[in-house]
Scaffold this motif. Structure first.
Motif, mmCIF file in Angstrom:
data_model
loop_
_atom_site.group_PDB
_atom_site.id
_atom_site.type_symbol
_atom_site.label_atom_id
_atom_site.label_comp_id
_atom_site.label_asym_id
_atom_site.label_seq_id
_atom_site.Cartn_x
_atom_site.Cartn_y
_atom_site.Cartn_z
ATOM 1 N N GLY A 64 0.837 -1.218 0.000
ATOM 2 C CA GLY A 64 0.000 0.000 0.000
ATOM 3 C C GLY A 64 0.862 1.254 0.000
ATOM 4 O O GLY A 64 2.070 1.198 0.239
ATOM 5 N N ASP A 65 0.180 2.421 -0.254
ATOM 6 C CA ASP A 65 0.910 3.688 -0.230
ATOM 7 C C ASP A 65 1.299 4.032 1.205
ATOM 8 O O ASP A 65 0.609 3.651 2.162
ATOM 9 N N GLY A 66 2.366 4.823 1.298
ATOM 10 C CA GLY A 66 2.772 5.274 2.632
ATOM 11 C C GLY A 66 1.754 6.253 3.199
ATOM 12 O O GLY A 66 1.042 6.924 2.452
ATOM 13 N N GLY A 67 1.656 6.357 4.516
ATOM 14 C CA GLY A 67 0.716 7.309 5.133
ATOM 15 C C GLY A 67 1.229 8.741 4.997
ATOM 16 O O GLY A 67 2.436 8.967 4.892
ATOM 17 N N ARG A 68 0.284 9.708 4.988
ATOM 18 C CA ARG A 68 0.675 11.113 4.924
ATOM 19 C C ARG A 68 1.314 11.546 6.236
ATOM 20 O O ARG A 68 0.899 11.115 7.312
ATOM 21 N N GLY A 69 2.284 12.436 6.140
ATOM 22 C CA GLY A 69 2.857 12.992 7.371
ATOM 23 C C GLY A 69 1.863 13.950 8.007
ATOM 24 O O GLY A 69 1.034 14.547 7.316
ATOM 25 N N ARG A 110 3.302 6.355 8.162
ATOM 26 C CA ARG A 110 3.900 5.034 8.299
ATOM 27 C C ARG A 110 3.999 4.330 6.950
ATOM 28 O O ARG A 110 3.336 4.688 5.990
ATOM 29 N N LEU A 111 4.799 3.273 6.975
ATOM 30 C CA LEU A 111 5.011 2.418 5.811
ATOM 31 C C LEU A 111 3.668 1.848 5.309
ATOM 32 O O LEU A 111 2.814 1.465 6.114
ATOM 33 N N GLY A 112 3.509 1.804 3.957
ATOM 34 C CA GLY A 112 2.308 1.190 3.402
ATOM 35 C C GLY A 112 2.217 -0.284 3.785
ATOM 36 O O GLY A 112 3.236 -0.946 3.955
ATOM 37 N N ARG A 120 -2.403 -3.718 -0.334
ATOM 38 C CA ARG A 120 -2.655 -2.360 -0.807
ATOM 39 C C ARG A 120 -3.214 -1.441 0.270
ATOM 40 O O ARG A 120 -3.864 -0.429 -0.015
ATOM 41 N N ILE A 121 -3.073 -1.812 1.507
ATOM 42 C CA ILE A 121 -3.619 -0.951 2.571
ATOM 43 C C ILE A 121 -2.607 0.167 2.849
ATOM 44 O O ILE A 121 -1.428 -0.087 3.057
ATOM 45 N N PRO A 122 -3.098 1.436 2.801
ATOM 46 C CA PRO A 122 -2.170 2.551 3.028
ATOM 47 C C PRO A 122 -1.611 2.544 4.442
ATOM 48 O O PRO A 122 -2.270 2.071 5.379
ATOM 49 N N GLY A 123 -0.437 3.098 4.596
ATOM 50 C CA GLY A 123 0.157 3.223 5.931
ATOM 51 C C GLY A 123 -0.622 4.238 6.767
ATOM 52 O O GLY A 123 -1.339 5.082 6.231
ATOM 53 N N GLY A 155 2.980 2.803 -2.975
ATOM 54 C CA GLY A 155 3.310 1.411 -2.710
ATOM 55 C C GLY A 155 3.645 0.703 -4.016
ATOM 56 O O GLY A 155 3.286 1.182 -5.101
ATOM 57 N N ASN A 156 4.312 -0.438 -3.933
ATOM 58 C CA ASN A 156 4.764 -1.097 -5.160
ATOM 59 C C ASN A 156 3.600 -1.605 -6.011
ATOM 60 O O ASN A 156 3.758 -1.890 -7.172
ATOM 61 N N HIS A 157 2.419 -1.637 -5.460
ATOM 62 C CA HIS A 157 1.306 -2.123 -6.288
ATOM 63 C C HIS A 157 1.016 -1.172 -7.440
ATOM 64 O O HIS A 157 0.365 -1.533 -8.400
ATOM 65 N N ASN A 158 1.472 0.070 -7.329
ATOM 66 C CA ASN A 158 1.244 1.036 -8.388
ATOM 67 C C ASN A 158 2.147 0.811 -9.601
ATOM 68 O O ASN A 158 1.933 1.413 -10.635
ATOM 69 N N TYR A 159 3.165 0.039 -9.416
ATOM 70 C CA TYR A 159 4.146 -0.084 -10.492
ATOM 71 C C TYR A 159 3.844 -1.309 -11.342
ATOM 72 O O TYR A 159 3.096 -2.206 -10.939
ATOM 73 N N SER A 160 4.418 -1.305 -12.498
ATOM 74 C CA SER A 160 4.145 -2.385 -13.449
ATOM 75 C C SER A 160 4.427 -3.751 -12.830
ATOM 76 O O SER A 160 5.328 -3.931 -12.022
ATOM 77 N N VAL A 161 3.652 -4.715 -13.230
ATOM 78 C CA VAL A 161 3.874 -6.065 -12.701
ATOM 79 C C VAL A 161 4.455 -6.984 -13.770
ATOM 80 O O VAL A 161 4.561 -8.188 -13.563
#
Ligand code: NAI
Ligand code: 2PC
Ligand code: MG
Length: 813
Positions: free
Chosen positions: A290-295, A322-324, A328-331, A376-382
């Motif tokens: 998942g994506d990292g959490g917003r500061g 925090r870390l994603g 795919r759950i965001p941090g 998060g890496n799910h956004n990138y090509s597979v």
């Protein structure tokens, strides 16, 4: 038992009453009797149909007497009212006392000259006493006249809703046509009782702090109702008002810090996750981080419970995101840091640019934004395995230096040289307890005091510590305190009259104070100002007359004229306390029952403008379009006049002028935003420029001196004069008056109440009233005159018809 009415006795009685010279009986009619009156009347309810004096006949008087003898009439709600000019109390009491006297005299077989004389003085005494009793009672209830309570449920409902803007029940076009219809049906006879304004002054003075005013009972046959408007006008600074009941001490005890510089850093965004989900179908697995959490942000939060900036540290950093997570759950987002600051804190960035102004309770300002989380890496090509661990790292949080500066938000700031007695004055009017000692700079920070009034309003007053000459150059307490003045809407210059301590004469003090403020910031000169001269107890005679200044002499120490000072605060324009306030009571014609009680202010605002619109429509020619309209004044009437006049005519442009440019701009944006006025609304900084070449000029100011001159206007100009409602007030100069064809809503009122008409010697030059204009339709209204003038003063009939319309719309809603 039936009473035999003796008309000749009755006539003797009436002439005795009139001969006292105390009573100017205008009419007998209905009134809503209060408990006390009814009590005095042996708890009877009294009946007398609404009649004019000359129509007083056997039938009505005998029915009156029947009630005295407990014979009930078919209508069981019955009232009596005899009116003299004067206050409500005076009218009601005199009405009742007349009734009693009438009753006695009709019983008295030995009526002769002596007993009539006795009766005269007795009447005066009784009426005076009773008036005073009522007045005292109304003083105790803060100006509420107890007689006007209604038990009707409808009234209760409407009263409960009266703050929920029943103005929406009034549509300009509908009100205009209703009023035009009523005027057209009046047949020249308006109402026998249309000269109330003469008594504004007397009554407010007479009744002391809770001055109220009875306006014009009006009876409208076609609408089957009649009504009364109680109106209070607070036009000048020294008119008495309900006075402070409770005061709060808003001063805080902690160390007072009004400026801080601090470093703020938002949390960094959390990195995107790099998790991979494995399955037998995919060789390399599927990225699912998942994506990292917003500061978190650093934010400032305006809070009434914080009194200064002393609690702030020198730096803040908000938590990082925090870390994603997998699947795919965001941090988790970093939490925001909320820094509570006092209302009125201004925040600037390190370069001095204003980031925000925290004026309202709970308003927030982000001073350092947290960074966004990385992808998060799910956004990138597979497609290929090399992308499996690709991810964003997250943005850094913003980081900056900021300055927070507290500016006092007080409606009124007391400004004076050290030791002039500002702190003592603040103590005298509020519960604030600033230090007082007779050496300069005992006050090192602004103390705030809340002056509270019976109507729950309060005025925050700041004791702004002593200015000295050169403060604008940062001498003495200098800039740090001058900036508190910025937020005050009004200033009170406090001058020192003590020969021993004062450095220079009061006149010079005032000049120096003004100069210091002007040099620091020229805009300060636009603030509304009052001047008080303190320590008047120390001078033998008040010998300083400051040219052109309205100075209130007080002694804060001894409480001399302190009430007047509180009144000054309250009735000062800066405090947004309205200059007019009113209530309209609407009664049913036949039973005399109170139908409803309405907040009179929106009625006054709307109906006055509607009347002006009717007058303008008739006095300008039908074909004329694309006219230039000028409105002088920027308050309630200015707003309503733009709305109503544009409802009957298309204007090319509307020019607006007022003494205060800010108010003109506010008025314009209100009209554009709330009422979608599309005609160009143009602010003018000079009344003269605005009036040049104008076609229609509306004066809606509270001025006592002319605001328009005839020499400015072009031939054919139509002037609608709405302000200057007292015999000694003016809005128009002599040249304008003497060159105008003059019309009025009521000729009778205009002759008695309009300073413009009376003082320019135009009482015999009024052509006719609005009813006639409406009936006659189109003709040449100007004749040989250069201008056409419509003088409006306001009439009960307008209020009653408007209240009736509102009520009908309310009922059918
Ligand atoms: N003819 C009628 O039926 C009625 C007449 N009025 C009168 O209309 C006028 C305006 O009423 P509101 O808007 O409710 O009053 P307001 O008190 O809310 O506003 C007064 C306006 O006059 C301006 N003003 C005050 N003193 C001034 C001066 N010396 N020179 C120039 N401008 C000055 C103020 O800046 C403000 O714009 C008042 O005179 C009021 O008595 C009000 C209601 C009914
Ligand atoms: O009729 C009215 O309400 C007023 N006329 C002048 C001031 C208020
Ligand atoms: Mg002081």
């Amino acid at each position: 038992m039936e009473w035999q009415l003796n008309i000749s006795k009755l006539n003797k009685f009436l002439s005795a009453v009139l001969n006292t010279g105390q009573f100017d009986i205008l009419k007998l009619g209905f009134a809503n009797l209060n408990e006390d009156l009814s009590e005095l009347a042996n708890e009877e309810q009294l009946y007398m149909p609404s009649i004019d004096l000359d129509e007083l006949n056997e039938m009505s008087v005998s029915s009156l007497l029947r009630i005295k003898t407990r014979v009930h009439l078919p209508t069981d709600i019955v009232r009596f009212y005899a009116s003299t000019e004067g206050s409500v109390a005076y009218r009601l009491s005199s009405g009742f006392i007349f009734l009693q006297a009438l009753y006695e005299i009709l019983e008295d077989d030995t009526l002769n000259r002596e007993s009539l004389n006795e009766l005269q003085s007795d009447l005066v005494r009784r009426v005076t006493n009773y008036s005073q009793e009522i007045l005292q009672k109304s003083n105790r209830t803060g100006g509420q006249v107890p007689e006007f309570k209604s038990s009707l449920e409808q009234t209760a409902i409407m009263c409960a809703e009266r703050n929920t803007d029943y103005e929406k029940l009034i549509k300009p076009k509908e009100l205009i046509s209703t009023l035009e219809g009523v005027l057209g049906s009046l047949d020249g006879k308006i109402t026998p009782d249309i000269q109330p304004l003469r008594h504004f002054m007397e009554i407010t003075r007479e009744t002391g702090p809770s001055g109220y005013f009875a306006s014009m009972p009006a009876h409208i046959p076609s609408l089957k109702c009649f009504g009364v408007k109680i109106l209070t006008l607070y036009p000048s600074k020294f008119i008495c008002l309900p006075i402070t009941i409770q005061m709060k001490n808003l001063a805080s005890k902690s160390k007072f810090v009004d400026w801080v510089r601090l470093s703020v850093t938002g949390g960094n965004g959390g990195p995107g996750g790099t998790m991979v989900q494995w399955s037998i179908d995919t060789k390399y697995g599927v990225p699912c981080g998942g994506d990292g959490g917003r500061g978190g942000d650093v934010r400032m939060l305006a809070s009434r419970s914080v009194s200064n900036l002393g609690e702030l540290k020198t730096g803040y950093k908000a938590p990082d995101g925090r870390l994603g997570k997998k699947n795919r759950i965001p941090g988790t987002h970093g939490e925001h840091i909320l820094l509570p600051v006092p209302l009125g804190t201004v925040v600037k960035d390190g370069y001095g640019n204003i980031m925000g102004d925290l004026l309202k309770e709970d308003s927030e300002l982000v001073v350092a934004r947290g960074g966004d989380g990385g992808m998060g890496n799910h956004n990138y090509s597979v497609l290929g395995k090399k992308y499996r661990f690709e991810r964003g790292l997250g943005d850094l949080g913003e980081n900056r230096w900021i300055e927070a500066e507290m500016k006092t938000i007080a409606a009124v700031g007391l400004v004076g040289f050290p030791n002039a007695g500002k702190s003592t004055l603040l103590r005298a009017i509020s519960r604030a307890r600033p230090k007082v000692a007779s050496y300069p700079f005992t006050t090192l920070r602004p103390y705030l005091g809340a002056v509270e009034y019976l109507d729950q309003s309060q005025i925050i007053v700041a004791d702004i510590p002593g200015l000295i000459q050169g403060a604008h150059l940062n001498k003495g307490l200098g800039h740090s305190f001058l900036r508190h003045i910025e937020r005050c809407t009004a200033l009170v210059y406090v001058l020192d009259l003590d020969q021993v301590t004062m450095k220079c004469s009061p006149g010079e003090q005032l000049m120096h104070l003004r100069e210091e403020l002007r040099l620091y910031q020229p805009e300060f000169m636009n603030k509304i100002v009052a001047v008080v001269a303190n320590k008047v107890d120390l001078v033998d005679e008040w010998e300083y007359s400051l040219e052109g200044e309205n100075v209130l002499a007080i002694s804060a120490e001894n409480g001399l004229y302190i009430d007047e000072f509180r009144i000054l605060l309250k009735s000062n324009e800066a405090t947004s306390y309205p200059s007019h306030s009113s209530t309209v009571l609407l009664y049913e014609n036949v039973t005399g029952q109170l139908i409803t009680q309405l907040d009179g202010d929106p009625i006054t605002n709307n109906r006055t403008a509607a009347i002006s619109a009717i007058a303008m429509k008739h006095l300008t020619s039908k074909e004329s379009n694309n006219l230039v309209l000028v409105v002088l004044g920027s308050s309630n009437q200015a707003k309503s006049h733009v709305r109503y006049l544009t409802a009957v005519k298309d204007f090319k442009e509307i020019r607006m002028w007022s003494r205060n440019a800010d108010n003109v701009n506010k008025c314009i944006s209100y009209l554009q935003q709330t009422h979608n006025i599309n005609t160009p609304l143009i602010p003018y900084s000079s009344a003269e420029e605005a009036c040049t070449d104008a076609d229609v000029i509306v004066t809606v100011t509270l001025s006592k001196d002319p605001v328009v001159k005839g020499s400015w206007l072009k031939q054919g100009a139509v002037i609608i004069c709405v302000g200057a409602c007292r015999p000694d007030w003016r809005e128009l100069d002599d040249e304008l008056m003497l060159n105008s064809a003059i019309y009025a809503d009521s000729v009778q009122s205009a002759k008695a109440e309009s300073g413009d008409i009376i003082l320019s010697g135009s009482t015999d030059r009024i052509e006719c009233d609005l009813c006639h204009i409406v009936k006659e339709g189109e003709r040449d209204w100007r004749g040989d005159n250069k201008f056409i003038l419509f003088k409006s003063l306001g009439m009960a009939i307008q209020d009653v018809a408007s209240a009736h319309l509102i009520y009908s719309n309310y009922i059918s809603k």
